[in-house]
Design an enzyme around this catalytic site. Structure first.
Site, short mmCIF file in Angstrom:
data_model
loop_
_atom_site.label_atom_id
_atom_site.label_comp_id
_atom_site.label_asym_id
_atom_site.label_seq_id
_atom_site.Cartn_x
_atom_site.Cartn_y
_atom_site.Cartn_z
N LYS A 10 0.85 -1.09 -0.03
CA LYS A 10 0.04 -0.05 0.10
C LYS A 10 0.97 1.38 0.03
O LYS A 10 0.81 2.14 -0.78
CB LYS A 10 -0.96 -0.15 1.40
CG LYS A 10 -1.74 1.36 1.34
CD LYS A 10 -2.61 1.52 0.21
CE LYS A 10 -3.41 2.72 0.36
NZ LYS A 10 -4.52 2.86 1.11
N LYS A 65 0.41 11.83 4.56
CA LYS A 65 0.53 11.03 5.67
C LYS A 65 1.36 9.86 5.15
O LYS A 65 2.28 9.20 5.66
CB LYS A 65 -0.81 10.42 6.30
CG LYS A 65 -0.60 9.58 7.43
CD LYS A 65 -1.75 8.50 7.46
CE LYS A 65 -2.27 7.89 6.29
NZ LYS A 65 -3.14 6.92 6.68
#
Length: 281
Positions: free
Chosen positions: A169, A237
């Site tokens: 991811k 993030k």
């Protein structure tokens, strides 16, 4: 197939439609969100739990879709206080590999199982059940969760032990961050040269440079409406998580500077392609 009782923690932009797909499939489901108002719409067919402990106690497999390391840690600290032997936890959040592996270890010490299963795709594929799910964990746990994951995703990739789903991811989102910055710069350049955005985007999407990522952002760029499917701050993030995980490449510094500047300008809650507003300023 044994039908297990499911729990779903986190009903944000992604979690809500993902949990809805489990409900639509007819599985027994309990849901929990810290802001209970976000659970509206589940009351007819599912159970809205008053707290995390209640949900865990009444579920066999528990899915979580939360914002960041801190939110995941807060939830799993509460989970670890319960009797959880034999339960399977599937965290679909995007967090650091270190946090993921730490939580997995603590759960296994209490006799529970854990998989990291973050997703590729934003709110539209979440609603359609066509996410790509990247799994880190034991094969037998994936076999147990497979029928439920299939309601949320079109493709389920088992990538190895705990932490490997997160690894994939972070890598794919690193790539997406470069695509969105490149797309934003290209559109601003074509604006400067007097090309209509709709024309430029049609050229991009019909050529080898087009992709699902460029196509899904086309309406937002044409309309200059950056309502978030995936917020810019979440991409920032993830870029920082990639850096922590060892990404050290020429584009990294530029990405951190560009997305960081947009955050500092108060644009973090726009869709990620809203980066264009920061670049042009």
């Amino acid at each position: 197939m044994k039908i297990e009782k499911l729990g779903f923690i986190g009903l944000g932009n992604m979690g809500y439609p993902m949990a809805k797909n489990l409900e639509k499939a007819g599985f027994p489901l309990s849901v929990y969100n810290r802001n209970k108002a976000k659970a509206a719409g589940f009351e007819e067919q599912s159970i809205i739990s008053e707290d995390i402990g209640e949900l865990v106690d009444h579920s066999d497999i528990i899915f979580s879709m939360l914002t960041n390391d801190e939110a995941v840690s807060e939830v799993y600290e509460k989970i670890l206080q319960r009797e959880i032997k034999g339960k399977l936890f599937v965290d679909m959040s995007t967090i650091s590999r270190e946090r993921c592996i730490s939580i997995a270890t603590k759960l296994k010490e209490k006799g529970a199982a854990f998989m990291d299963a973050p997703v590729a795709g934003s709110t539209k594929p979440a609603t359609e059940g066509t996410l790509i799910i990247m799994v880190g964990g034991d094969p037998e746990d994936l076999h147990r969760a497979q029928p439920y994951l299939e309601q949320m995703g079109k493709s389920i990739k088992h990538l190895g032990a705990n932490g490997q789903g997160i690894a994939a991811k972070l890598a794919i989102n690193y790539f997406l961050s470069t695509i969105y910055q490149g797309l934003a710069e290209t559109i601003l350049f074509s604006d400067k040269l007097g090309i209509q955005r709709s024309d430029m985007l049609e050229i991009i999407n019909d050529s080898a440079s087009g992709s699902g990522a460029t196509k899904v952002k086309t309406p937002l760029l044409v309309e200059e409406n950056y309502s978030p499917a995936f917020a810019l701050d979440l991409m920032l993030k993830d870029i920082r998580l990639a850096q922590q995980a060892g990404a050290d490449y020429p584009l990294l510094k530029t990405l951190l500077e560009t997305y960081g500047k947009a955050h500092d300008q108060g644009l973090g809650q726009l869709d990620v392609i809203g980066i264009i507003e920061s670049i042009k300023s």
